[in-house]
Design a protein around this motif. Structure first.
Motif, mmCIF file in Angstrom:
data_model
loop_
_atom_site.group_PDB
_atom_site.id
_atom_site.type_symbol
_atom_site.label_atom_id
_atom_site.label_comp_id
_atom_site.label_asym_id
_atom_site.label_seq_id
_atom_site.Cartn_x
_atom_site.Cartn_y
_atom_site.Cartn_z
ATOM 1 N N LYS A 358 0.847 -1.204 0.000
ATOM 2 C CA LYS A 358 0.000 0.000 0.000
ATOM 3 C C LYS A 358 0.876 1.245 0.000
ATOM 4 O O LYS A 358 1.950 1.253 0.598
ATOM 5 C CB LYS A 358 -0.878 0.028 1.264
ATOM 6 C CG LYS A 358 -1.982 -0.963 1.231
ATOM 7 C CD LYS A 358 -2.841 -0.803 2.487
ATOM 8 C CE LYS A 358 -3.536 -2.107 2.827
ATOM 9 N NZ LYS A 358 -2.668 -3.124 3.424
ATOM 10 N N VAL A 360 1.695 4.539 1.564
ATOM 11 C CA VAL A 360 1.343 5.222 2.813
ATOM 12 C C VAL A 360 1.549 6.726 2.698
ATOM 13 O O VAL A 360 0.913 7.496 3.410
ATOM 14 C CB VAL A 360 2.120 4.679 4.040
ATOM 15 C CG1 VAL A 360 1.731 3.242 4.322
ATOM 16 C CG2 VAL A 360 3.614 4.794 3.858
ATOM 17 N N VAL A 440 5.087 7.754 8.977
ATOM 18 C CA VAL A 440 5.541 6.625 8.152
ATOM 19 C C VAL A 440 6.265 5.581 9.014
ATOM 20 O O VAL A 440 6.130 4.378 8.810
ATOM 21 C CB VAL A 440 6.454 7.133 7.015
ATOM 22 C CG1 VAL A 440 6.986 5.974 6.196
ATOM 23 C CG2 VAL A 440 5.697 8.101 6.109
ATOM 24 N N SER A 442 5.666 4.683 12.060
ATOM 25 C CA SER A 442 4.691 3.807 12.718
ATOM 26 C C SER A 442 4.107 2.803 11.740
ATOM 27 O O SER A 442 3.821 1.661 12.103
ATOM 28 C CB SER A 442 3.538 4.620 13.309
ATOM 29 O OG SER A 442 3.892 5.066 14.577
ATOM 30 N N ALA A 443 3.926 3.239 10.501
ATOM 31 C CA ALA A 443 3.376 2.328 9.495
ATOM 32 C C ALA A 443 4.347 1.159 9.254
ATOM 33 O O ALA A 443 3.921 0.033 9.008
ATOM 34 C CB ALA A 443 3.108 3.074 8.197
ATOM 35 N N ASP A 446 3.918 -1.115 12.209
ATOM 36 C CA ASP A 446 2.618 -1.761 12.055
ATOM 37 C C ASP A 446 2.728 -2.982 11.129
ATOM 38 O O ASP A 446 2.119 -4.021 11.369
ATOM 39 C CB ASP A 446 1.639 -0.730 11.479
ATOM 40 C CG ASP A 446 0.231 -1.276 11.370
ATOM 41 O OD1 ASP A 446 -0.336 -1.585 12.424
ATOM 42 O OD2 ASP A 446 -0.262 -1.431 10.237
ATOM 43 N N SER A 447 3.534 -2.835 10.099
ATOM 44 C CA SER A 447 3.699 -3.929 9.143
ATOM 45 C C SER A 447 4.370 -5.143 9.800
ATOM 46 O O SER A 447 4.006 -6.290 9.541
ATOM 47 C CB SER A 447 4.505 -3.414 7.947
ATOM 48 O OG SER A 447 5.137 -4.447 7.288
#
Ligand code: ATP
Ligand code: MG
Ligand code: MG
Length: 459
Positions: A358, A360, A440, A442-443, A446-447
């Motif tokens: 995705k 982001v 970004v 944190s993303a 998260d992954s």
């Protein structure tokens, strides 16, 4: 003979004293001693002798079920493994349950992370109780991995956060600081690990990663490789070693290695029908004239295959200039790529930050006045941008083709439509977070959480 248990070449068994309700053992009468997969082994002296504590992941293929075990140490023994290597191991005595029967056996503790089974049942432990039928498996009952996992339902790791290592070089870099901060905010234990201070033990039964300060880093859940181009070889070897220990790497060593080779990357993108600027590559200066024609003549771009941050990217305005630049680089034995110049982009390009398939965040980078390279390091500025569905599709497909979980995809807008410039495996966070305000870092964390199936505990 009548009351012997008949077992196959693999069987589910249990070690009730350790809380191990199900572990699949390889039954191997060719091996003398039995062993169990154990990591983070440490000993302590108590009144009644020496005890050994260790972590067991009883189910193959993951660390989700982790049990902290303790046994009394009964011996230290040199064991020769199936591949002929010797290793000094701790020996413990535990109750084995196999079908309806149960008896005490000796087990050696060793890292079996890379073996097919988490336990090996050798002939000493079989005593006179077992008959092996090597042609069958699970004579005492089959169990699916999910059923086994369910048995551990309530003991699933009571840990609050993941242990995540950031493999990088400079702890003061914005990107590295943000990744550490984002991980800590989400409740994880974050470790900055200087790539140069990690070293590896290559060993079939007990591979390890050591850190210069004395730590052994085998118990990390994940690593985030942020390898600078000058450290590609060592950094990728290190990432690969973590992978072989069962530690998840946010970007795999294979994908990083692939993305670091600009020519190989372009070939891979092209093979997958993804649009790139027309490019040429030749061995000999004898082919320079045709190489220039191949990309549509001057003005054209010459790129050193080893360059980053825009260094090593040259715009040759005329055919004469192109010839001399190409031949000059060639005489220095530099590998270079010739590329059509996308003039209509007017010094702008797009950076799309792709995580987990995705986008982001995306920015448009604009080159400084008089400059055609949009790199922030070359004085380019970042601004917000709306990307088209076609650009979105291209960026996502490019990251997927390269096999990168986290990728900075650079796209240039040409009159023929969007073209891929390159895919970065350690894209910087500063420009994109500052311009978009998107978290970004944190993303990225998260992954990792999603891939490891980690969920924050709710109190
Ligand atoms: N074919 C081209 N036509 C026009 N501009 C280009 C072309 N190729 C590159 N550029 C410009 O030059 C910049 C640097 O090129 P490129 O990204 O290929 O090099 P790099 O040194 O690998 O940079 P990075 O730091 O992003 O890895 C691009 O961001 C783009 O602005
Ligand atoms: Mg690059
Ligand atoms: Mg670039």
């Amino acid at each position: 003979m009548s009351n012997k248990i008949i077992v196959g070449s693999e069987e589910w068994c249990a070690l009730p004293g350790l809380g191990i309700k199900a572990i699949k053992a390889r039954v191997d009468s060719g091996a003398k001693t039995s062993s169990i997969h154990a990591i983070n082994i440490s000993t302590s002296k108590r009144e009644d002798g020496t005890w050994v504590s260790y972590e067991v992941h009883p189910l193959q293929g993951g660390r989700k079920v982790a049990l902290l075990c303790e046994s009394k140490l009964i011996d230290r023994r040199v064991i020769k493994s199936s591949n002929g290597e010797t290793e000094k191991r701790y020996v413990v005595r535990e109750q084995l349950q196999l079908g309806e029967q149960s008896w005490e056996i000796e087990l050696t503790l060793t890292n079996r992370a890379n073996m097919g089974y988490r336990m090996l049942l050798g002939r000493e432990a079989m005593g006179s109780k077992i008959l092996v039928d090597p042609s069958s498996t699970c004579c005492l009952g089959e169990m699916s991995d999910d059923e086994a996992k369910e048995l551990y339902g309530h003991v699933e790791v009571p840990r609050s956060g993941l242990k995540i290592g950031l493999l990088a070089s400079n702890p003061n870099l914005y990107s590295n600081q943000r990744i550490i901060e984002a991980g800590q905010q989400r409740g994880h234990e974050m470790y900055f690990l200087n790539v140069k201070q990690c070293y590896m033990k290559l060993d079939a039964s007990q591979p390890e990663v050591h850190y210069r300060d004395g730590r052994i880093l085998n118990d990390l859940d994940a690593v985030i490789p942020r390898i600078r181009p000058s450290m590609t070889f060592y950094g990728c070897a290190l990432t690969r070693h973590f992978e072989s220990l069962g530690v998840m790497a946010l970007n795999t060593s294979e994908a990083i290695t692939r993305s670091r080779d600009k020519l190989f990357s372009l070939q891979l993108l092209q093979k997958n029908n993804l649009d790139i600027p027309t490019s040429g590559f030749a061995n000999s200066p004898a082919d320079t004239t045709d190489l220039i024609d191949m990309v549509g003549g001057a003005p054209l771009i010459v790129k050193l295959l080893e360059g980053t941050q825009g260094k090593g990217v040259v715009l040759a305005e005329t055919r004469k200039a192109a010839e001399s630049v190409i031949n000059a680089f060639k005489s220095l034995k530099a590998n270079l790529l010739v590329q059509e110049f996308i003039k209509e982009a007017q010094g702008k390009d797009l950076r799309c930050f792709v995580i987990d398939g995705k986008i982001v965040a995306s920015i448009e980078r604009t080159a400084a006045p008089g400059e055609f390279r949009a790199n922030i390091h070359q004085g380019g500025t970042a601004s917000l941008v709306q990307i088209s569905p076609e650009e979105r599709k291209l960026a996502i497909k490019a990251a997927k083709t390269m096999g990168l979980e986290v990728a900075g995809v650079d796209i240039i807008r040409s009159s023929k439509g969007p073209l891929l410039l390159e895919i970065n495996s350690s894209p910087g966070l500063e420009g994109i977070e500052t311009a978009t305000g998107i978290d970004v870092a944190s993303a990225m964390i998260d992954s990792i959480e999603k891939r490891l199936g980690w969920k924050k505990e709710t109190a």
